[in-house]
Design an enzyme around this catalytic site. Structure first.
Site, mmCIF file in Angstrom:
data_model
loop_
_atom_site.group_PDB
_atom_site.id
_atom_site.type_symbol
_atom_site.label_atom_id
_atom_site.label_comp_id
_atom_site.label_asym_id
_atom_site.label_seq_id
_atom_site.Cartn_x
_atom_site.Cartn_y
_atom_site.Cartn_z
ATOM 1 N N GLU A 48 39.930 33.192 72.429
ATOM 2 C CA GLU A 48 39.733 32.718 73.812
ATOM 3 C C GLU A 48 38.308 32.230 73.934
ATOM 4 O O GLU A 48 37.390 32.857 73.406
ATOM 5 C CB GLU A 48 40.008 33.874 74.776
ATOM 6 N N GLU A 103 41.932 41.733 75.013
ATOM 7 C CA GLU A 103 40.770 42.463 75.556
ATOM 8 C C GLU A 103 41.155 43.889 75.948
ATOM 9 O O GLU A 103 40.897 44.351 77.059
ATOM 10 C CB GLU A 103 40.174 41.699 76.740
HETATM 11 C C1 GAL Z 1 39.059 36.695 79.843
HETATM 12 C C2 GAL Z 1 40.468 37.251 79.943
HETATM 13 C C3 GAL Z 1 41.399 36.267 80.614
HETATM 14 C C4 GAL Z 1 40.759 35.738 81.853
HETATM 15 C C5 GAL Z 1 39.451 35.091 81.514
HETATM 16 C C6 GAL Z 1 38.760 34.436 82.690
HETATM 17 O O1 GAL Z 1 38.131 37.661 79.560
HETATM 18 O O2 GAL Z 1 40.971 37.529 78.672
HETATM 19 O O3 GAL Z 1 42.599 36.874 80.919
HETATM 20 O O4 GAL Z 1 40.575 36.781 82.744
HETATM 21 O O5 GAL Z 1 38.593 36.087 80.999
HETATM 22 O O6 GAL Z 1 37.545 33.875 82.285
#
Ligand code: GAL
Length: 810
Positions: free
Chosen positions: A503, A426
Site C-alpha cells: 500500500e 496493518e
Molecule cells: C492505510 C490503511 C487503509 C486506509 C489508508 C488511508 O493505513 O491500510 O485501509 O485506511 O491507510 O490512508
C-alpha cells in the site's frame, strides 16, 4: 374488507410465485443455475415472525437484489456509522421471498448461494434456520433440499443485522448487496467450490493439468459413476479429456485427482488473458447428474528477492491499485457492469493489478480480473483478534476466522488472476508476540488448501525486530505499507526476502480544483489528530501536492519504486475514491480523497501521470482549466510520454519548450493568465506526437450528455453511465459550473445513481437530480426487462439549454 385484502394479497403472491417459478429450468440434466435476485420483499427493522409462511408482508417493499439499504438513506452526522462509514444509516433489515420449485426437483440437491450479505445474516427456509454468517464479505451457501416443498410454495427469509456500530473503517453498505443464485444438481454432484485446478508443469509444447475434485454423494447408498473432465478452448471446443470410473460411499464426500495433458497451451497474460474452461461431468449410468465449470488460465509467476516479480518468465512490475468494494453512487450494490467500468478505466491507465482491500471481493470482480488480465492480491482480513473499531470482526475472530479463510481460499483459488493471498492488513498483532502464533496458523490454513501462491500480509512496522508477523517466518512475501523512503534499506533489513509495496501514497485530491501556486507540498493533517483547519469548501487541490502525513505524493512513491528491481511492485491507495474515510476532513466530508479517479468515475489529473508512465500509448495531458482572474499567476502542468519535449502556447505565443529532466514525472510553466487558448504540442525528433488545447470558457449555456454505451441489455441489470457536462456556447466545459440538473427517464430503465465526485456533498446519491461539480456529474441508468428504448432528459432551471439522449435497449 379484511377478507378482500386477503384475496388481493393471495393473488399478488400467486403472481409473484408464478413469476419466480418461471425461469427455473425443469428437465435439464446436470447443473441448473438460476438467478435468485428478483422479487424479494424487504423491510427495515426486525421481524422475527417473517420466517413463517403466513407472515404478512403487504407493507414491505418489493425489490431486486443486489440491494444496499444504507445508500438509500440520508447522510447525517448523527448516524452511528460516523465518518468512516460515510455517515449513512445501518441498522437491521429483513428480506423475504416466496417461490416455487418444480416438482421434479425432488430428486435433486438444491442450494442457495449468497455472494455477500453485510452482515450477521441468518437464513430460514420454510421456518427452518439454515445458519448464520457474521462476515459481511464472505460467500456462503445452504443446502435447501431437506426443507423444500417441491411443486409448491416455499418461503425464504433473511435477517440482516448491521446494527452494532461502528464496525468498519470504510463504508460497508447494509443488506444482500451481492448476487444470489439457486443451484440444482443430481444428488451425486460436485461440492461447493469442489474443484481445484493447477498446472504443475508448463512448457511451450504442453501443460500438465491437475484437477482435484470433491464429489458429494447425497444418496444414502454407495454409487458407481463416471467422472469425465474436459478442457475446452475458445476456438476448438474440447482439447483434452479424461474419463475415470469411480465409486462413492453413501452420504459421503469422495475425492479424486485427475491429470490431463494439453498440447501447445496459450498462456494467460496481462495483455492476452486467455481462458480455458475445465468442464467436469458426473454420469450415473446414462444420466448426467452434474456438470461443473472451472476457469483455467495457464500462467506461471515468480517473486524473487533481487529481481522482483515475473509473469510467464517476463520481468513485470506489479502496477496496482487498492480498491474497496463500493461502486460509488450504487453504494455497495454489486453489478458486473459497474465493475467492468472501473476496471476498464484502470486498464486504460496502465494498471495491471488490484489489491482487494481488505476483504473478500465479489465473484464478478474476480471473473473480470481473470477476463481482463489483472494480477490480484486477494485479502482476507483487516483485523484479527485485536480490534480497530469497537464492533469490527475481532468479535467474530475466535469462532469464524478459520472457516472464513478456508472458504475464501476454496472459492478463489481457481482464478488465474489471483497470485497472492494476503492474510491481513496493518494487523495490530504485528506489534506483539501473539502475531507469531496467529500468522503461523493462518499461513498453515492457506497452505493446506493452496501451495501455488505466496502468503503475504500488508505490514506497517518495517523494523524486523519489532514486527512479530514477520518474525513468525511464515510469510512468503513481505508487504509493506507506506514509508517509501525506507525501501532502499530493505535488502539489508530483510535479507533474501521477497518484498512488495502493499500500500502506498494516500495523497489527497479533488477533481477539477486547483490551488495556486502548485509547488508547495502540503501535509494533511499537519500533526496527527490536529483539528481541521477550516477549508470551507472541503476541496483539495488536484495538483499532486497534498499528501497524508503517513503517505507520499503519487510522484514520490512511483519515482522510488520504479528504480528498485527488488520491489515487486506497488498498490496505490486508491484507484477510486470510496465512500467513507474522508480523512482528514470532518462532516460533511463523507467520501475519501485518495482516489486516482473520483467517486463518480472521472479521472483526476494524476491519472495521466500514471498513464504516461505505465502505458506505451502516447499521452499528453495539460491542466488546470483556463478560467482565471486576469493577470493571475497560474501553474500549468503537463504529463506526457513518447516525446522529447512539449511546447506550450498561449494565444499563439510560445511560452517555451520543456522536457522532463532526470526523474521528473511532469513539466510545468508559470503563466500569467490571459483569457484565450492554451495549447501544448509534444514532439519527438522534431515531429509532432500530440496536440492538446484548453479554452477559456464563457458562460454556461448548454448541457452536454455522453453515454458510455449506445445499447444496453434488457436484463434488468445492465447500466449506462451518462456523463453530464455544462458547456458554453462553443462547447467548452465550464470548469466552475455548479448548476443543479434534473433528470427524467422514459422507456425501459430507471435512474439508480447520480454523483458529481465532490467528497462533501450531502445530496442523496440516489436522487434523480445532481449539481454538476466543477462542470460535471454522472447519471447511472439501469435497464428493466421491458426492452423499451430509453430516453434521458437533463434540464436546469437557470436558462441553460436542456439536452436529451437515447439509449437502445435490446
Ligand atoms: C492505510 C490503511 C487503509 C486506509 C489508508 C488511508 O493505513 O491500510 O485501509 O485506511 O491507510 O490512508
Amino acid at each position: 374488507m379484511i377478507q378482500h385484502q386477503n384475496i388481493v394479497q393471495k393473488i399478488i403472491i400467486a403472481v409473484a410465485v408464478l413469476i419466480s417459478t418461471i425461469g427455473f429450468a425443469q428437465g435439464k440434466q446436470g447443473r441448473i443455475i438460476e438467478d435468485f435476485n428478483k422479487n424479494w420483499s424487504f423491510r427495515l427493522g426486525d421481524y422475527p415472525g417473517a420466517i413463517q409462511a403466513d407472515f404478512d408482508t403487504k407493507d414491505w417493499r418489493t425489490l431486486q437484489l443486489p440491494h444496499d439499504w444504507s445508500i438509500e438513506g440520508a447522510f447525517n452526522k448523527d448516524n452511528p456509522t460516523k465518518q468512516a462509514q460515510a455517515f449513512l444509516p445501518a441498522g437491521k433489515g429483513w428480506y423475504r421471498k416466496t417461490f416455487t420449485v418444480p416438482a421434479n426437483w425432488k430428486n435433486k440437491t438444491v442450494s442457495v448461494e449468497f455472494d455477500g450479505v453485510f452482515k450477521n445474516s441468518e437464513v430460514w427456509i420454510n421456518g427452518h434456520s439454515l445458519g448464520m454468517r457474521p462476515n459481511g464479505y464472505i460467500s456462503f451457501a445452504y443446502d435447501l433440499s431437506k426443507y423444500l416443498n417441491f411443486g409448491k410454495e416455499n418461503t425464504i427469509a433473511v435477517k440482516v443485522d448491521n446494527d452494532a456500530q461502528p464496525n468498519s473503517r470504510w463504508y460497508t453498505g447494509s443488506g444482500i448487496y451481492r448476487n444470489v443464485k439457486v443451484t440444482a444438481s443430481g444428488k451425486l454432484h460436485i461440492g461447493l467450490w469442489g474443484t481445484f485446478v493447477t498446472t504443475p508443469e508448463i512448457t511451450k509444447e504442453k501443460v500438465s493439468v491437475q484437477i482435484e475434485i470433491e464429489v458429494k454423494n447425497d444418496f444414502d447408498t454407495g454409487k458407481e459413476f463416471r467422472l469425465v473432465t474436459s478442457i475446452v478452448d475458445q476456438k476448438h471446443g474440447e482439447v483434452a479429456k479424461i474419463e475415470t470410473k469411480e465409486k462413492a460411499a453413501g452420504n459421503a464426500i469422495f475425492k479424486k485427482v485427475q491429470h490431463l495433458s494439453l498440447p501447445n497451451p496459450i498462456l494467460w497474460s496481462i495483455e492476452n488473458p486467455y481462458l480455458y474452461k475445465v468442464v467436469t461431468k458426473i454420469f450415473d449410468g446414462k444420466t448426467m447428474t452434474d456438470q461443473y465449470e472451472t476457469p483455467l488460465g495457464i500462467r506461471y509467476f515468480n517473486f524473487n528477492a533481487e529481481k522482483g516479480f515475473s509473469l510467464n518468465g517476463i520481468p513485470t512490475k506489479i502496477l496496482g491499485v487498492c480498491l474497496h468494494h463500493d461502486n460509488g453512487a450504487l453504494g455497495a450494490v454489486e453489478n458486473i457492469h459497474a465493475v467492468r467500468r472501473k476496471l476498464t478505466l484502470l486498464k486504460d491507465m496502465g494498471a495491471n493489478a488490484i489489491r482487494m482491500s481488505h476483504n473478500a471481493p465479489s465473484l464478478e470482480m474476480l471473473q473480470l480480473c481473470d477476463e481482463m488480465g489483472f494480477i490480484v492480491q486477494d485479502e482476507a482480513f483487516d483485523v484479527w483478534k485485536k480490534k480497530k473499531v469497537t464492533n469490527d470482526y475481532h468479535k467474530d475472530w475466535d469462532k469464524w476466522h478459520k472457516q472464513d479463510l478456508e472458504d475464501l481460499i476454496k472459492r478463489d483459488r481457481n482464478h488465474p488472476s489471483v497470485m497472492m493471498w494476503s492474510i491481513g492488513n496493518e494487523i495490530r498483532e504485528q506489534f506483539d508476540s501473539t502475531g507469531i502464533v496467529i500468522t503461523r496458523e493462518l499461513a498453515q490454513i492457506v497452505k493446506s488448501l493452496d501451495t501455488t501462491r505466496p502468503v503475504t500480509s500488508a505490514l506497517t512496522e518495517n523494523i524486523p525486530e519489532k514486527n512479530f508477523i514477520y518474525q513468525s517466518g511464515a510469510l512468503d512475501l513481505l508487504g509493506f505499507n507506506y514509508k517509501h523512503e525506507d525501501y532502499k534499506d530493505f535488502p539489508n533489513r530483510f535479507k533474501g526476502q521477497k518484498i512488495i509495496a502493499s500500500e502506498s501514497v494516500s495523497a489527497l485530491e479533488t477533481r477539477g480544483h486547483y490551488d495556486q501556486p502548485s509547488d508547495i507540498i502540503k501535509v494533511w493533517p499537519p500533526k496527527h489528530n490536529a483539528p481541521f483547519d477550516g477549508n470551507k469548501d472541503f476541496t483539495v487541490s488536484a495538483y499532486d501536492q497534498v499528501k497524508s502525513y503517513w503517505g507520499s505524493t503519487h510522484e514520490e512513491t512511483w519515482k522510488t519504486i520504479k528504480k528498485l528491481d527488488y520491489m515487486a511492485g506497488l498498490f496505490v491507495w486508491t484507484g477510486f475514491d470510496y465512500l467513507g474515510e474522508p480523512d482528514p476532513y470532518p462532516y460533511p466530508a463523507r467520501s475519501s480523497y485518495f482516489g486516482i479517479i473520483d467517486l463518480a468515475g472521472f479521472p483526476k489529473d494524476v491519472y495521466y501521470m500514471y498513464q504516461s508512465e505505465w502505458t506505451t500509448q502516447p499521452v499528453l495531458h495539460i491542466f488546470p482549466h483556463w478560467n482565471w482572474a486576469k493577470d493571475q499567476e497560474v501553474d500549468v502542468w503537463a504529463h506526457y510520454n513518447n516525446a522529447d519535449e512539449v511546447e506550450l502556447f498561449l494565444n499563439g505565443k510560445s511560452l517555451g519548450k520543456k522536457s522532463k529532466q532526470n526523474d521528473d514525472l511532469h513539466i510545468s510553466w508559470r503563466v500569467t493568465f490571459e483569457p484565450g487558448t492554451l495549447k501544448a504540442i509534444s514532439r519527438k525528433g522534431g515531429k509532432v506526437v500530440l496536440e492538446k488545447e484548453i479554452h477559456t470558457a464563457g458562460t454556461a449555456s448548454k448541457i452536454d450528455l455522453k453515454a458510455d454505451k449506445q445499447i444496453i441489455r434488457k436484463d434488468g441489470y445492465d447500466l449506462v453511465y451518462v456523463t453530464v457536462s455544462v458547456i458554453d456556447a462553443a462547447g467548452n466545459l465550464v470548469p466552475d459550473a455548479n448548476d443543479l440538473i434534473n433528470f427524467e427517464v422514459i422507456g425501459g430503465g430507471k435512474i439508480v445513481g447520480t454523483d458529481n465526485g465532490y467528497q462533501a456533498g450531502l445530496e442523496s446519491l440516489k436522487a434523480p437530480s445532481c449539481k454538476v461539480f466543477n462542470g460535471k456529474c454522472i447519471v447511472i441508468v439501469q435497464s428493466n426487462t421491458k426492452g423499451e428504448n430509453i430516453r434521458l432528459t437533463a434540464s436546469a432551471s437557470n436558462g441553460i439549454q436542456r439536452a436529451s439522449i437515447a439509449v437502445k435497449v435490446e
